[in-house]
Design a protein around this motif. Structure first.
Motif, PDB file in Angstrom:
ATOM      1  N   HIS A   1       1.343   1.082   2.394  1.00 23.27           N
ATOM      2  CA  HIS A   1       1.119   1.783   3.708  1.00 23.27           C
ATOM      3  C   HIS A   1       1.634   0.877   4.719  1.00 23.27           C
ATOM      4  CE1 HIS A   1      -1.757   4.793   1.325  1.00 23.27           C
ATOM      5  NE2 HIS A   1      -0.405   4.927   1.058  1.00 23.27           N
ATOM      6  N   LEU A   2       0.941  -0.429   4.527  1.00 28.25           N
ATOM      7  CA  LEU A   2       1.445  -1.310   5.707  1.00 28.25           C
ATOM      8  C   LEU A   2       2.624  -1.878   5.629  1.00 28.25           C
ATOM      9  CD1 LEU A   2      -2.086  -3.513   5.215  1.00 28.25           C
ATOM     10  CD2 LEU A   2      -1.364  -1.846   7.246  1.00 28.25           C
ATOM     11  N   ASP A   3       3.277  -2.026   4.170  1.00 23.95           N
ATOM     12  CA  ASP A   3       4.733  -2.698   4.148  1.00 23.95           C
ATOM     13  C   ASP A   3       5.846  -1.660   4.658  1.00 23.95           C
ATOM     14  OD1 ASP A   3       3.546  -4.938   3.746  1.00 23.95           O
ATOM     15  OD2 ASP A   3       3.320  -4.548   1.663  1.00 23.95           O
ATOM     16  N   GLN A   4       5.686  -0.460   4.177  1.00 24.23           N
ATOM     17  CA  GLN A   4       6.800   0.436   4.297  1.00 24.23           C
ATOM     18  C   GLN A   4       6.320   1.613   5.201  1.00 24.23           C
ATOM     19  OE1 GLN A   4       6.292  -0.511   0.617  1.00 24.23           O
ATOM     20  NE2 GLN A   4       7.894  -2.134   1.082  1.00 24.23           N
ATOM     21  N   VAL A   5       5.531   2.399   4.875  1.00 19.71           N
ATOM     22  CA  VAL A   5       4.972   3.527   5.683  1.00 19.71           C
ATOM     23  C   VAL A   5       4.949   3.336   7.130  1.00 19.71           C
ATOM     24  CG1 VAL A   5       3.515   5.550   5.955  1.00 19.71           C
ATOM     25  CG2 VAL A   5       4.027   4.699   3.855  1.00 19.71           C
ATOM     26  N   ILE A   6       3.921   2.479   7.578  1.00 20.81           N
ATOM     27  CA  ILE A   6       3.592   2.294   9.028  1.00 20.81           C
ATOM     28  C   ILE A   6       4.699   1.911   9.767  1.00 20.81           C
ATOM     29  CG2 ILE A   6       2.273   0.977  10.650  1.00 20.81           C
ATOM     30  CD1 ILE A   6      -0.075   1.440   8.706  1.00 20.81           C
TER      31      ILE A   6
ATOM     32  N   ARG B   1       8.497   6.730  15.899  1.00 23.34           N
ATOM     33  CA  ARG B   1       7.291   7.077  17.060  1.00 23.34           C
ATOM     34  C   ARG B   1       6.461   8.106  16.444  1.00 23.34           C
ATOM     35  NH1 ARG B   1      10.377   7.046  22.706  1.00 23.34           N
ATOM     36  NH2 ARG B   1       8.158   6.956  23.683  1.00 23.34           N
ATOM     37  N   LEU B   2       6.226   8.074  15.139  1.00 18.87           N
ATOM     38  CA  LEU B   2       5.341   9.030  14.470  1.00 18.87           C
ATOM     39  C   LEU B   2       3.848   8.446  14.263  1.00 18.87           C
ATOM     40  CD1 LEU B   2       7.733  10.680  12.041  1.00 18.87           C
ATOM     41  CD2 LEU B   2       6.967  11.781  14.198  1.00 18.87           C
ATOM     42  N   LYS B   3       2.908   9.128  14.253  1.00 21.70           N
ATOM     43  CA  LYS B   3       1.610   9.003  13.901  1.00 21.70           C
ATOM     44  C   LYS B   3       1.240   9.370  12.527  1.00 21.70           C
ATOM     45  CE  LYS B   3       1.544   7.022  18.081  1.00 21.70           C
ATOM     46  NZ  LYS B   3       2.154   5.440  18.057  1.00 21.70           N
ATOM     47  N   GLY B   4       0.586   8.518  11.637  1.00 22.18           N
ATOM     48  CA  GLY B   4      -0.049   8.986  10.454  1.00 22.18           C
ATOM     49  C   GLY B   4      -1.478   8.771  10.237  1.00 22.18           C
ATOM     50  N   SER B   5      -2.163   9.417   9.278  1.00 26.24           N
ATOM     51  CA  SER B   5      -3.654   9.099   9.279  1.00 26.24           C
ATOM     52  C   SER B   5      -3.732   8.614   7.943  1.00 26.24           C
ATOM     53  CB  SER B   5      -4.324  10.757   9.070  1.00 26.24           C
ATOM     54  OG  SER B   5      -4.128  11.469  10.415  1.00 26.24           O
ATOM     55  N   PHE B   6      -4.598   7.259   8.004  1.00 31.13           N
ATOM     56  CA  PHE B   6      -4.725   6.491   6.669  1.00 31.13           C
ATOM     57  C   PHE B   6      -6.119   6.681   6.046  1.00 31.13           C
ATOM     58  CE2 PHE B   6      -0.601   5.432   8.929  1.00 31.13           C
ATOM     59  CZ  PHE B   6       0.330   5.300   7.846  1.00 31.13           C
ATOM     60  N   TYR B   7      -6.272   7.286   5.062  1.00 33.85           N
ATOM     61  CA  TYR B   7      -7.696   7.386   4.593  1.00 33.85           C
ATOM     62  C   TYR B   7      -7.837   6.161   3.843  1.00 33.85           C
ATOM     63  CZ  TYR B   7      -7.838  11.919   6.573  1.00 33.85           C
ATOM     64  OH  TYR B   7      -7.936  12.643   7.738  1.00 33.85           O
ATOM     65  N   LEU B   8      -8.756   5.113   4.201  1.00 29.98           N
ATOM     66  CA  LEU B   8      -8.911   3.877   3.610  1.00 29.98           C
ATOM     67  C   LEU B   8     -10.018   3.822   2.419  1.00 29.98           C
ATOM     68  CD1 LEU B   8      -8.913   1.029   6.399  1.00 29.98           C
ATOM     69  CD2 LEU B   8      -6.947   2.494   5.329  1.00 29.98           C
TER      70      LEU B   8
ATOM     71  N   ARG C   1      -6.083  -2.763  11.739  1.00 30.79           N
ATOM     72  CA  ARG C   1      -6.730  -2.678  13.070  1.00 30.79           C
ATOM     73  C   ARG C   1      -5.596  -2.467  14.023  1.00 30.79           C
ATOM     74  NH1 ARG C   1     -10.018  -6.987  13.195  1.00 30.79           N
ATOM     75  NH2 ARG C   1     -11.690  -5.852  12.851  1.00 30.79           N
ATOM     76  N   ALA C   2      -4.364  -3.284  13.814  1.00 31.37           N
ATOM     77  CA  ALA C   2      -3.239  -3.153  14.702  1.00 31.37           C
ATOM     78  C   ALA C   2      -2.610  -1.970  14.662  1.00 31.37           C
ATOM     79  CB  ALA C   2      -2.174  -4.198  14.453  1.00 31.37           C
ATOM     80  N   ALA C   3      -2.848  -1.109  13.479  1.00 31.50           N
ATOM     81  CA  ALA C   3      -1.954   0.113  13.428  1.00 31.50           C
ATOM     82  C   ALA C   3      -2.872   1.072  14.141  1.00 31.50           C
ATOM     83  CB  ALA C   3      -2.047   0.477  11.796  1.00 31.50           C
ATOM     84  N   ALA C   4      -4.268   0.892  13.847  1.00 32.05           N
ATOM     85  CA  ALA C   4      -5.145   1.929  14.554  1.00 32.05           C
ATOM     86  C   ALA C   4      -5.070   1.545  16.297  1.00 32.05           C
ATOM     87  CB  ALA C   4      -6.616   1.625  14.337  1.00 32.05           C
ATOM     88  N   GLN C   5      -4.749   0.571  16.515  1.00 33.32           N
ATOM     89  CA  GLN C   5      -4.584   0.440  18.177  1.00 33.32           C
ATOM     90  C   GLN C   5      -3.120   0.878  18.554  1.00 33.32           C
ATOM     91  OE1 GLN C   5      -4.806  -4.030  18.189  1.00 33.32           O
ATOM     92  NE2 GLN C   5      -7.255  -3.660  18.562  1.00 33.32           N
ATOM     93  N   ARG C   6      -2.234   0.902  17.845  1.00 37.29           N
ATOM     94  CA  ARG C   6      -0.847   1.520  17.931  1.00 37.29           C
ATOM     95  C   ARG C   6      -1.141   3.058  17.890  1.00 37.29           C
ATOM     96  NH1 ARG C   6       0.821  -2.466  14.818  1.00 37.29           N
ATOM     97  NH2 ARG C   6       1.652  -1.058  13.296  1.00 37.29           N
TER      98      ARG C   6
END
Ligand SMILES: [Zn+2]
Length: 197
Positions: free
Chosen positions: A48-53, A60-67, A82-87
């Motif tokens: 998710h961090l390496d490819q999806v985000i 310029r799309l936003k996703g929901s990541f269920y941790l 945290r950086a993904a959430a800030q974006r």
């Protein structure tokens, strides 16, 4: 973790954004929007961090990541989440340990320590609320959504999802995809009646 829901496409969801036409019980999206698509990814995978985000950011799309908070990627790559959430990406709750029922067919992979049948609903609720606290420490948000691991709603024989309604703005209770046929009839706490599952 062998069970992976992966990417799920839920069309016409967006519980906090809907508005209703004046003087009529007809659902309307804001402005000229005709539909909404929710992209969600479960389990806090490195991919998710390496490819999806990066791909979502590119378009310029936003996703929901269920941790799943016990996933090592949360501990080792917390600054990236945290950086993904800030974006603008959403961090959702997918429990601490991803307990699922070991009694169901094809669930040989469920370890005894993560057997939902051996976890009480009260214990699981406490864990899930702790997960909310941990997520708050990552992204600073208090409003949260939840996705049910494996779609299993019974912990120790008790429907634990029913116990969480006051702690979340929405709950996705079953894995899958599809179009919400009637937004007026949408249950933000699950796409199936909780009392019958
Ligand atoms: Zn999962």
């Amino acid at each position: 973790m062998k069970f992976r829901i992966g990417a799920m496409l839920l069309v016409m969801l967006g519980m906090s954004q809907f508005a209703f036409a004046a003087n009529e019980r007809q659902f309307q999206w804001p402005g000229k929007i005709r539909a909404a698509v929710s992209l969600s990814y479960d389990d806090a995978l490195n991919s998710h961090l390496d490819q999806v985000i990066p791909a979502l950011d590119k378009y310029r799309l936003k996703g929901s990541f269920y941790l799943t908070l016990s996933n090592p990627s949360v501990a080792t790559r917390m600054s990236e989440w945290r950086a993904a959430a800030q974006r603008g990406h959403e961090l959702g709750n997918h429990t601490l340990f991803h307990q699922c029922s070991a009694a169901l067919p094809g669930r040989e992979w469920v370890q005894p320590k993560n057997d939902l049948d051996r976890t009480s609903a009260d214990q699981l609720k406490d864990q899930i609320l702790l997960a909310n606290t941990m997520l708050h420490a990552i992204d600073g948000k208090r409003e949260r959504t939840f996705t049910v691991p494996c779609g299993d709603q019974q912990a120790g024989g008790v429907n634990y999802v029913e116990m969480l309604k006051s702690d979340f703005v929405a709950i996705k209770a079953r894995a899958g995809s599809g179009v919400t046929a009637d937004m007026m009839a949408l249950d933000p706490f699950g796409r199936i009646p909780l009392s019958t599952s």
